[in-house]
Design a protein around this motif. Structure first.
Motif, mmCIF file in Angstrom:
data_model
loop_
_atom_site.group_PDB
_atom_site.id
_atom_site.type_symbol
_atom_site.label_atom_id
_atom_site.label_comp_id
_atom_site.label_asym_id
_atom_site.label_seq_id
_atom_site.Cartn_x
_atom_site.Cartn_y
_atom_site.Cartn_z
ATOM 1 N N PRO A 299 0.805 -1.226 0.000
ATOM 2 C CA PRO A 299 0.000 0.000 0.000
ATOM 3 C C PRO A 299 0.840 1.279 0.000
ATOM 4 O O PRO A 299 0.523 2.242 -0.708
ATOM 5 N N ARG B 41 2.345 1.771 -3.480
ATOM 6 C CA ARG B 41 1.348 2.311 -4.413
ATOM 7 C C ARG B 41 1.125 3.801 -4.173
ATOM 8 O O ARG B 41 1.023 4.591 -5.118
ATOM 9 N N ARG B 42 1.061 4.164 -2.915
ATOM 10 C CA ARG B 42 0.840 5.578 -2.587
ATOM 11 C C ARG B 42 1.999 6.438 -3.075
ATOM 12 O O ARG B 42 1.795 7.515 -3.653
ATOM 13 N N ARG C 10 -14.709 5.880 6.016
ATOM 14 C CA ARG C 10 -13.750 5.842 4.915
ATOM 15 C C ARG C 10 -13.389 7.239 4.414
ATOM 16 O O ARG C 10 -12.292 7.448 3.898
ATOM 17 N N SER D 198 -19.296 0.151 -1.931
ATOM 18 C CA SER D 198 -18.375 -0.631 -1.100
ATOM 19 C C SER D 198 -17.287 -1.312 -1.917
ATOM 20 O O SER D 198 -16.333 -1.839 -1.342
ATOM 21 N N ASP D 199 -17.402 -1.339 -3.248
ATOM 22 C CA ASP D 199 -16.431 -2.051 -4.083
ATOM 23 C C ASP D 199 -15.356 -1.128 -4.641
ATOM 24 O O ASP D 199 -14.676 -1.469 -5.604
ATOM 25 N N ASP E 297 -11.842 1.108 -3.864
ATOM 26 C CA ASP E 297 -10.716 1.260 -2.945
ATOM 27 C C ASP E 297 -10.506 2.754 -2.692
ATOM 28 O O ASP E 297 -9.880 3.459 -3.501
ATOM 29 N N ARG F 93 -8.663 4.134 -0.542
ATOM 30 C CA ARG F 93 -7.287 4.508 -0.200
ATOM 31 C C ARG F 93 -6.566 5.072 -1.418
ATOM 32 O O ARG F 93 -5.826 6.057 -1.316
ATOM 33 N N ILE F 94 -6.785 4.454 -2.580
ATOM 34 C CA ILE F 94 -6.148 4.959 -3.804
ATOM 35 C C ILE F 94 -6.736 6.311 -4.182
ATOM 36 O O ILE F 94 -6.002 7.244 -4.559
#
Length: 556
Positions: A31, A34-35, A148, A209-210, A212, A214-215
């Motif tokens: 993670p 990727r960030r 989130r 909900s599907d 991401d 975070r990205i």
């Protein structure tokens, strides 16, 4: 004799590195890697020969990109943040609230200013990448606050988006608007760069909900930093203070008075009605003198091009005051924020009910109101001194760059089609009749729609060939007995003969083509046939709608 090179020490094997090797080299989790790649703009690549690199089924990066990431200051900040989280968890596990509070107050901050300066060396480069930035920021500004998506993130996006809208209103940069299913599209022009973004409709948003998040939040972190820089530069270019001075508004219970939506809305009128500063007036006079000196040194072609550009600028300047003589009042049922934004961008005055939201300047019973925007077919009380129009009239007037007749936009009327201003009419495409009328009024050239003939079945082709054969036999010697004596045959039309000759030459040219070019020609004709079929369907659908409208009108 040269030194022998060993396998795997040069060439593609050294130029590329797999993702797992990059993680080990940088000592990062997936993670975090990727960030870091999103922030720095590093993307995976596809090697030409995967066997030489290390095999298929892996994700590869350029080795020089990974070496570039190894010297990034953000990398050290990520490691410091991991240490901070570990210490905070240990303090919370021991119930040491004093230590946990002290650690929370010293949470490490990850600045991205140097990354923005690195990726966008000039201000124009930043403007060219504003489309995705604005769409993302306006999207998160409308999302609900949940686990989130934190409250601070939503409020920051809301603040930045409102600041950018205030600049557009103060500088009259808005050019086009369009309402679609996805949202409302806006287009502005800043320093010669065209920026287009979409704003979601003001409905209750549901976070799926599907996805991401975070990205998306990593992209948002970069975009909010970028938009903050751009807003600062744009505000200072108009001699406005940034961030806007909001000291006259009292803070709320949670101490964040600058984050209130009412504060943002009430600030719009202040920025939109600002007069031109002395510096702007002086710069305009200097530009005019410079333009006069340049015109004297231009040749005929350059002068004609400059005149066309100047004419276009005059049209834009004229469109800026499109609603300058209009005074609007918004009903409760219409979307207030987009209408206030676009009306004030074009010099109009607008207000709403004081019980609906803060910032209203006059009430519904004001006699100076000229246009009342409603979205209900019937009104309880009407004033005879104003027009009751549907919101689409405002959007269509902006795209047409003139005030349209109000007959088709009255309350309860069937609205005309809302055409997209972003679609340019091209040859072979369907052009609605309303757009054709507008192009004729403006003197634009209307492209001709040449429809390809519809495809025929094999049986139909065979029947037509048989008919052609019979006609040829009748005109030949074999069919002379069937022709009555004394009857003089009419000569064929020369236009038809020329057409037949051209078709025969085309057929022979296609037969003489190489196989490769013939396949390419077949693909071109197939795409043209597909486009003409779509145009034909749209025309048929339009005819059906016109017939249905005619039947309803007769029934009434």
């Amino acid at each position: 004799m040269g030194r022998e090179r060993k396998k795997g020490q040069s060439g593609a094997a050294v130029a590329y590195i797999s993702r797992n090797q990059a993680l080990k080299k940088l000592q990062l989790t997936l993670p975090d890697f990727r960030r870091l790649c999103i922030l720095k703009g590093i993307f995976p690549v596809e090697p030409k020969h995967k066997k030489k690199v290390g095999g298929a089924g892996k994700t590869y990066y350029l080795t020089k990109d990974i070496q570039f990431l190894a010297h990034e200051p953000v990398l050290a900040k990520m490691r410091n943040f991991k240490v901070f989280v570990k210490r905070l968890r240990r303090a919370m596990g021991r119930d040491d609230l004093e230590q946990a509070e002290r650690l929370s107050s010293n949470e490490p901050v990850m600045p991205l200013d140097h990354i923005v300066r690195e990726r966008y060396p000039t201000f124009v480069d930043a403007l060219r990448d504003m489309d995705d930035c604005l769409s993302m920021v306006f999207l998160f500004a409308t999302l609900p606050q949940e686990n989130r998506v934190k409250r601070k993130v939503v409020q920051k996006c809301r603040r930045l988006s409102v600041e950018f809208m205030h600049y557009v209103m103060a500088s009259n940069r808005l050019r086009k608007v369009f309402i679609s299913i996805k949202g409302i599209y806006y287009q502005v022009e800043i320093q010669g760069e065209t920026i287009t973004w979409v704003v979601p409709h003001q409905f209750a948003q549901h976070t799926p909900s599907d996805i991401d998040f975070r990205i998306m939040l990593t992209f948002l972190e970069l975009y909010t930093t970028l938009l903050g820089f751009i807003n600062y530069h744009l505000f200072t270019s108009l001699n406005l203070h940034y961030p806007p001075m909001l000291s006259e508004f009292p803070p709320t219970e949670d101490g964040e008075g600058a984050e209130n939506d009412e504060v943002f809305e009430s600030l719009a009128h202040q920025l939109a009605t600002l007069p031109k500063t002395a510096l702007e007036t002086e710069e305009a006079e200097q530009d005019e003198e410079l333009a006069q000196l340049v015109d004297a040194d231009l040749n005929a072609d350059e002068q004609a091009q400059r005149d066309a550009t100047r004419k276009q600028e005059e049209e834009v300047e004229k469109a800026r005051g499109l609603f300058s003589h209009c005074r609007f009042f918004l009903g409760r049922e219409v979307p207030r924020e987009p209408l206030v934004f676009i009306i004030r961008c074009f010099g109009g005055t607008v207000s709403w009910s004081s019980t609906q939201a803060a910032g209203a300047t006059y009430q519904e019973d004001d006699d100076t109101v000229t246009h009342h925007i409603v979205d209900r077919p019937k009104q309880m009380h009407r004033y005879l001194s104003r027009y009751y129009l549907q919101p689409q009239w405002v959007f269509d007037c902006i795209n047409a760059k003139r005030l349209l007749p109000v007959d088709q936009y009255l309350a309860g009327a069937n609205l005309p089609p809302h055409l997209s201003p972003f679609v340019e009419a091209a040859e072979g495409e369907y052009i609605p009749p309303e757009q054709v009328e507008r192009m004729e009024e403006e003197g634009e050239e209307i492209p001709v729609m040449e429809l390809e003939p519809a495809r025929k079945s094999k049986k139909r082709k065979a029947m037509e060939e048989e008919e052609e054969t019979m006609k040829e036999e009748l005109h030949s010697g074999a069919g002379e007995a069937l022709i009555r004596p004394g009857v003089v045959e009419k000569p064929e039309d020369p236009n038809k003969l020329a057409k037949k000759q051209a078709e025969e030459e085309k057929r022979l040219a296609i037969m003489a083509m190489p196989k490769k070019k013939k396949r390419l020609y077949g693909k071109i004709m197939q795409s043209r046939q597909k486009k003409s079929t779509e145009v034909r369907k749209l025309k048929q659908r339009r005819e059906v709608l016109e017939q249905q409208k005619g039947k309803k009108a007769k029934a009434k």
